[in-house]
Design a protein around this motif. Structure first.
Motif, PDB file in Angstrom:
ATOM      1  N   HIS A 196       4.214  -2.221 -16.671  1.00 51.90           N
ATOM      2  CA  HIS A 196       3.752  -1.044 -15.875  1.00 51.90           C
ATOM      3  C   HIS A 196       4.495  -1.243 -14.578  1.00 51.90           C
ATOM      4  O   HIS A 196       4.341  -2.214 -13.949  1.00 51.90           O
ATOM      5  N   ARG A 197       4.955  -0.304 -13.911  1.00 51.59           N
ATOM      6  CA  ARG A 197       5.504  -0.293 -12.542  1.00 51.59           C
ATOM      7  C   ARG A 197       5.151   0.984 -11.716  1.00 51.59           C
ATOM      8  O   ARG A 197       5.610   2.034 -12.253  1.00 51.59           O
ATOM      9  N   ILE A 198       4.871   0.894 -10.574  1.00 53.14           N
ATOM     10  CA  ILE A 198       4.742   2.004  -9.675  1.00 53.14           C
ATOM     11  C   ILE A 198       5.355   1.602  -8.342  1.00 53.14           C
ATOM     12  O   ILE A 198       5.107   0.835  -7.684  1.00 53.14           O
ATOM     13  N   GLU A 199       6.264   2.443  -7.864  1.00 58.29           N
ATOM     14  CA  GLU A 199       7.267   2.056  -6.856  1.00 58.29           C
ATOM     15  C   GLU A 199       7.270   3.558  -6.126  1.00 58.29           C
ATOM     16  O   GLU A 199       7.092   4.704  -6.480  1.00 58.29           O
ATOM     17  N   HIS A 200       7.544   3.407  -4.672  1.00 54.09           N
ATOM     18  CA  HIS A 200       8.022   4.511  -3.951  1.00 54.09           C
ATOM     19  C   HIS A 200       9.103   5.112  -4.470  1.00 54.09           C
ATOM     20  O   HIS A 200      10.152   4.442  -4.746  1.00 54.09           O
ATOM     21  N   SER A 201       9.198   6.360  -4.504  1.00 55.73           N
ATOM     22  CA  SER A 201      10.344   7.274  -5.259  1.00 55.73           C
ATOM     23  C   SER A 201      11.368   7.146  -4.229  1.00 55.73           C
ATOM     24  O   SER A 201      12.544   7.157  -4.750  1.00 55.73           O
ATOM     25  N   GLY A 202      11.324   7.341  -3.065  1.00 50.72           N
ATOM     26  CA  GLY A 202      12.309   7.105  -2.075  1.00 50.72           C
ATOM     27  C   GLY A 202      12.982   5.789  -1.946  1.00 50.72           C
ATOM     28  O   GLY A 202      14.345   5.382  -2.181  1.00 50.72           O
ATOM     29  N   SER A 203      12.322   4.709  -1.408  1.00 49.48           N
ATOM     30  CA  SER A 203      12.868   3.419  -1.310  1.00 49.48           C
ATOM     31  C   SER A 203      13.155   2.435  -2.439  1.00 49.48           C
ATOM     32  O   SER A 203      13.617   1.683  -2.408  1.00 49.48           O
ATOM     33  N   GLY A 204      12.248   2.803  -3.628  1.00 53.07           N
ATOM     34  CA  GLY A 204      12.096   2.096  -4.393  1.00 53.07           C
ATOM     35  C   GLY A 204      11.467   0.704  -4.554  1.00 53.07           C
ATOM     36  O   GLY A 204      11.131  -0.323  -5.319  1.00 53.07           O
ATOM     37  N   LYS A 205      10.416   0.698  -3.089  1.00 54.87           N
ATOM     38  CA  LYS A 205       9.661  -0.543  -2.921  1.00 54.87           C
ATOM     39  C   LYS A 205       8.735  -0.512  -4.046  1.00 54.87           C
ATOM     40  O   LYS A 205       7.881   0.502  -4.360  1.00 54.87           O
ATOM     41  N   GLU A 206       8.198  -1.683  -4.649  1.00 52.72           N
ATOM     42  CA  GLU A 206       7.191  -1.986  -5.468  1.00 52.72           C
ATOM     43  C   GLU A 206       5.917  -1.913  -4.919  1.00 52.72           C
ATOM     44  O   GLU A 206       5.460  -2.541  -3.869  1.00 52.72           O
ATOM     45  N   ILE A 207       5.047  -1.185  -5.443  1.00 51.11           N
ATOM     46  CA  ILE A 207       3.701  -0.960  -5.053  1.00 51.11           C
ATOM     47  C   ILE A 207       2.570  -1.814  -6.170  1.00 51.11           C
ATOM     48  O   ILE A 207       1.715  -2.476  -5.480  1.00 51.11           O
ATOM     49  N   LEU A 208       2.875  -1.630  -7.305  1.00 43.44           N
ATOM     50  CA  LEU A 208       1.956  -2.311  -8.169  1.00 43.44           C
ATOM     51  C   LEU A 208       2.790  -2.661  -9.585  1.00 43.44           C
ATOM     52  O   LEU A 208       3.617  -1.679  -9.863  1.00 43.44           O
ATOM     53  N   GLU A 244       0.778  -1.033   0.127  1.00 50.78           N
ATOM     54  CA  GLU A 244       0.052   0.188  -0.096  1.00 50.78           C
ATOM     55  C   GLU A 244       1.002   1.247  -0.159  1.00 50.78           C
ATOM     56  O   GLU A 244       2.156   1.104   0.271  1.00 50.78           O
ATOM     57  N   SER A 245       0.199   2.401  -0.181  1.00 53.51           N
ATOM     58  CA  SER A 245       1.075   3.495  -0.184  1.00 53.51           C
ATOM     59  C   SER A 245      -0.184   4.588   0.325  1.00 53.51           C
ATOM     60  O   SER A 245      -1.411   4.204   0.489  1.00 53.51           O
ATOM     61  N   HIS A 246       0.629   5.953   0.706  1.00 58.06           N
ATOM     62  CA  HIS A 246      -0.436   6.686   1.692  1.00 58.06           C
ATOM     63  C   HIS A 246      -0.417   8.122   1.236  1.00 58.06           C
ATOM     64  O   HIS A 246       0.373   8.668   0.327  1.00 58.06           O
ATOM     65  N   TRP A 247      -1.049   9.136   1.973  1.00 58.75           N
ATOM     66  CA  TRP A 247      -1.292  10.274   1.522  1.00 58.75           C
ATOM     67  C   TRP A 247       0.094  10.903   1.791  1.00 58.75           C
ATOM     68  O   TRP A 247       0.908  10.778   2.717  1.00 58.75           O
ATOM     69  N   HIS A 248       0.446  11.953   0.677  1.00 61.75           N
ATOM     70  CA  HIS A 248       1.718  12.782   0.539  1.00 61.75           C
ATOM     71  C   HIS A 248       3.039  11.638   0.193  1.00 61.75           C
ATOM     72  O   HIS A 248       4.083  12.228  -0.106  1.00 61.75           O
ATOM     73  N   ASP A 249       2.677  10.333  -0.005  1.00 63.21           N
ATOM     74  CA  ASP A 249       3.849   9.625  -0.664  1.00 63.21           C
ATOM     75  C   ASP A 249       4.144  10.139  -1.841  1.00 63.21           C
ATOM     76  O   ASP A 249       3.286  10.381  -2.925  1.00 63.21           O
ATOM     77  N   ARG A 250       5.474  10.099  -2.405  1.00 63.60           N
ATOM     78  CA  ARG A 250       5.732  10.229  -3.673  1.00 63.60           C
ATOM     79  C   ARG A 250       5.872   8.915  -4.428  1.00 63.60           C
ATOM     80  O   ARG A 250       7.010   8.316  -4.130  1.00 63.60           O
ATOM     81  N   LEU A 251       5.522   8.826  -5.624  1.00 65.54           N
ATOM     82  CA  LEU A 251       5.628   7.535  -6.203  1.00 65.54           C
ATOM     83  C   LEU A 251       6.028   7.665  -7.535  1.00 65.54           C
ATOM     84  O   LEU A 251       5.787   8.873  -8.394  1.00 65.54           O
ATOM     85  N   ARG A 252       6.745   6.653  -8.147  1.00 67.39           N
ATOM     86  CA  ARG A 252       7.189   6.749  -9.496  1.00 67.39           C
ATOM     87  C   ARG A 252       6.454   5.870 -10.331  1.00 67.39           C
ATOM     88  O   ARG A 252       6.555   4.709 -10.015  1.00 67.39           O
ATOM     89  N   VAL A 253       6.079   6.396 -11.593  1.00 58.99           N
ATOM     90  CA  VAL A 253       5.122   5.623 -12.257  1.00 58.99           C
ATOM     91  C   VAL A 253       5.934   5.231 -13.749  1.00 58.99           C
ATOM     92  O   VAL A 253       6.359   6.364 -14.165  1.00 58.99           O
ATOM     93  N   GLN A 254       6.059   4.055 -14.017  1.00 61.95           N
ATOM     94  CA  GLN A 254       7.087   3.646 -15.188  1.00 61.95           C
ATOM     95  C   GLN A 254       6.301   2.851 -16.148  1.00 61.95           C
ATOM     96  O   GLN A 254       5.410   2.031 -15.957  1.00 61.95           O
TER      97      GLN A 254
END
Length: 255
Positions: free
Chosen positions: A233-245, A207-217
């Motif tokens: 397609h890949r969506i990940e946290h911009s900071g940690s690089g953790k995969e979200i989707l 999951e991700s939350h309010w104010h998270d910055r996400l990288r959509v590729q």
């Protein structure tokens, strides 16, 4: 079997006047919510019959579009649970025109998670002991780890989004449809203008939350068996690089 009926409104259509995929996914989710409540395992039931706060979370989803309905058209949505395991419940959808034409179908995998610990938990007994309704032949269950999870991924497009307040749902995380809108917006302009989405296959990883910055590729699917109109397609946290989707889409020439 009962069906939900929806007449398509202008804000549910895209630049071509067709029902947009995010709008359709919201419609399907609304039907799923209604159906779950009718069978006694809706959001309120999770709260009533559990000692701790629980929520539903979508883990896998695949949608196939056969014909796109347009503004003003009335559609019918049929949805039903098909199978229950210790941790997962499976649900199918069929979208029909008024004359019975199959417009789309979808299959999905859902889990229950602890709102406090933010971790998956076994389905409560009152759900696992359900007597499933009669339904048409179920669609094949989606693999928990589809092959595109390990496909080579070399981004050709990338966008960064910050999660806004309106992307958060009652589970206090980003609604699953928001991710789909972001990944569709990160597709080549020519594809969006000249093609239509034929299939989307999604894996929700965390999951991700309010104010998270996400990288959509976005990447081209270069695996040997993939047709040229397939995208990854890949969506990940911009900071940690953790995969979200992770997702795979297939596109076809618009009518």
């Amino acid at each position: 079997m009962p069906m939900d009926t929806f007449t398509l409104r202008g804000y549910e259509t895209d630049a071509h006047g067709r029902l947009s995929v995010p709008a359709l996914m919201n419609i399907l989710q609304e039907s799923a919510n209604r159906n779950a409540a009718e069978h006694g395992f809706g959001m309120a039931d999770l709260t009533q019959f559990s000692q701790s706060a629980l929520g539903w979370m979508l883990m896998r989803f695949r949608l196939r579009m056969y014909h796109y309905p347009v503004y003003g058209q009335t559609i019918q949505v049929m949805t039903y649970p098909t199978f229950v395991e210790k941790y997962f419940i499976y649900r199918d959808f069929r979208v029909l025109a008024e004359d019975g034409t199959l417009l789309a179908d979808a299959t999905s995998t859902w889990l229950v998670f602890s709102m406090e610990k933010r971790t998956m938990v076994p389905l409560p007994d009152f759900i696992r002991n359900l007597t499933l309704p009669s339904h048409p032949d179920p669609l094949p269950r989606l693999p928990l780890k589809p092959d595109f999870q390990t496909a080579p991924f070399s981004p050709i497009l990338e966008k960064t989004v910050e999660v806004g307040w309106l992307s958060i749902d009652q589970n206090q995380h980003v609604n699953n449809v928001a991710y789909v809108q972001w990944l569709v917006e990160c597709v080549e302009d020519e594809t969006l203008k000249t093609r239509e989405l034929a299939e989307i296959d999604l894996v929700y990883r965390t999951e991700s939350h309010w104010h998270d910055r996400l990288r959509v590729q976005l990447a081209i699917d270069t695996s040997a068996e993939a047709p040229s109109d397939t995208r990854l397609h890949r969506i990940e946290h911009s900071g940690s690089g953790k995969e979200i989707l992770l997702a795979r889409t297939r596109w076809r020439t618009s009518d």
